[in-house]
Design an enzyme around this catalytic site. Structure first.
Site, PDB file in Angstrom:
ATOM      1  CE  LYS A 111      70.399 -31.791  58.459  1.00  0.00           C
ATOM      2  NZ  LYS A 111      71.334 -32.317  57.440  1.00  0.00           N
TER       3      LYS A 111
ATOM      4  CD  GLU B 189      76.679 -33.957  63.437  1.00  0.00           C
ATOM      5  OE1 GLU B 189      76.134 -35.022  63.774  1.00  0.00           O
ATOM      6  OE2 GLU B 189      76.391 -33.353  62.394  1.00  0.00           O
TER       7      GLU B 189
END
Length: 429
Positions: free
Chosen positions: A338, A206
């Site tokens: 999500k 990330e």
């Protein structure tokens, strides 16, 4: 308005980890096309909608998605061709019924979501509207506070930190642009601090650093140092957020958590978090307990929920059934959203709406396996969510979302709102 879907197709492409994922294209009667790529998570909640992988070890080490692609081309396409691209709820209902399972395991959440997102994009493109305006209407105007994952641990890193994400939250600014700049400056300052201390500064999935530090608390101290050295005020302009991903260090058989090399009960772990909250400007804690440890969530929210955003991710998996339970129990005051945990655009919007109606904040989130697709940036503005989690300040699949938000802020002009600390409406600060 009725505009026919005339073609639906999918292909296998690569995500940011070099693993296959599904890209779908939806074509409308005038030739307008919408395209979308689905993300994939590394630490997944056990109640998530399931993506389908081929499991053929000779291709992509078993991670191919040709079966999901085939499901789009041979099963989903015939069902959607002729449908109205502007009826997103009906399109998504059709996809859900076509699959027929609770967790989308027949066709695959990766197949279903790619098409669901592509339909929304195609409809927006047909109208010549930006995606955020198509999904959110004229009232879509709130730019999100970014929760930036700059130090990685847990399942996102090969280091000795138990907690999965240590984030900086530049909430004390008047615009998204200023918040992003602060985040970038702190990120570069942090890199310098880690480098000078002899730590490796390679970045993880990330875009954050994964140093071997002596404890989780040391990671927080290093973040505070970086904020200050970059010229910002911790607790006023920039705050700290944690994603504990506690299911990953929970021993189900023993019913204990392993943190900093010690066994801890839910109660002891709660005390550990409370100490951190008392010492540092921590404004948000995600998944502090395992995904079935409801009692601990309820008690912790009772204790610190008036000053800290307690976020359910694995706890809820963007699922309105689990969220309803959380609302009833007052288990958290925030939910992580999500798209690929639930698998359609409509169900995602339903979860955000349910949370907001019950005075819970919603944080729109990426996954560790991302792509150049910027759908979630538009989704954050469309829902006026006020928050986005889309990684660090490096790796172009992360910065793609930040850059899209810069464009949206510019396009909205004087209408754009960056609420900063006011976005934390579920806590009293």
């Amino acid at each position: 308005m009725y505009v026919e879907i005339v073609d639906v197709r999918a292909r296998e492409v690569l995500d940011s980890r070099g693993n296959p994922t599904v890209e779908a294209e939806v074509v409308l009667e005038d030739g307008t096309m919408g395209r979308a790529i689905v993300p994939s998570g590394a630490s997944t909640g056990k109640f998530e909608a399931l993506e389908i992988r081929d499991k053929d070890k000779k291709r992509y080490l078993g991670k191919g998605v040709l079966k999901a692609v085939e499901n789009v081309n041979e099963t989903i396409a015939p069902a959607l061709i002729g449908m109205n691209a502007f009826d997103q709820p009906l399109v998504d209902k059709t996809l859900i019924e076509l699959d027929g399972t609770e967790n989308k395991s027949k066709l695959g959440a990766n197949a279903i979501l790619a098409v669901s997102m592509a339909v929304a994009r195609a409809a927006a493109n047909y109208l010549g509207l930006p995606l955020y305006k198509y999904l959110g209407g004229v009232n879509a105007k709130v730019l999100p506070v970014p929760l930036m994952n700059v130090i990685n641990g847990g399942q996102h890193a090969d280091n000795n930190l138990d907690l999965q994400e240590f984030m900086i939250v530049p909430a004390g600014f008047d615009s998204f642009r200023e918040a992003l700049r602060a985040g970038a400056e702190i990120f570069h300052t942090l890199k310098k601090i880690l480098h000078e201390a002899g730590h490796v500064t390679a970045v993880g999935d990330e875009g954050g650093f994964a140093p071997n530090l002596s404890s989780n608390e040391e990671a927080i101290k290093v973040l505070i140092e970086a904020i200050e050295k970059a010229g910002y005020k911790p607790g006023e302009e920039v705050f700290i957020a944690l994603d504990c991903a506690a299911s990953s260090f929970y021993d189900e058989e023993k019913g204990v958590y392993y943190v900093d090399g010690e066994e801890k009960s839910s109660e002891v772990l709660m005390g550990y978090y409370e100490e951190l909250v008392a010492k540092y400007p921590i404004i948000s804690i995600e998944d502090p307990f395992a995904e079935e440890d409801w009692d601990a969530f309820v008690e912790f929210t009772k204790r610190v929920g008036n000053k800290v955003q307690i976020v359910g991710d694995d706890l809820y998996v963007t699922n309105v059934k689990r969220l309803s339970k959380g609302i009833e129990l007052k288990a958290t005051n925030s939910i992580l959203i999500k798209l690929n945990q639930i698998g359609t655009v409509t169900e995602t919007l339903d979860a955000v709406e349910m949370a907001q109606k019950n005075n819970m904040t919603a944080i729109i989130s990426h996954r560790s396996g991302e792509s150049e697709d910027t759908f979630i940036a538009d989704l954050a503005v469309a829902t006026n969510a006020g928050f986005i989690k889309t990684g660090s300040l490096s790796r172009s699949e992360r910065t793609a979302k930040y850059n899209q938000l810069l464009r949206i802020e510019e396009e909205l002009g004087k209408v754009a709102e960056f609420r900063g600390l006011k976005s934390f409406y579920s806590i009293k600060r």
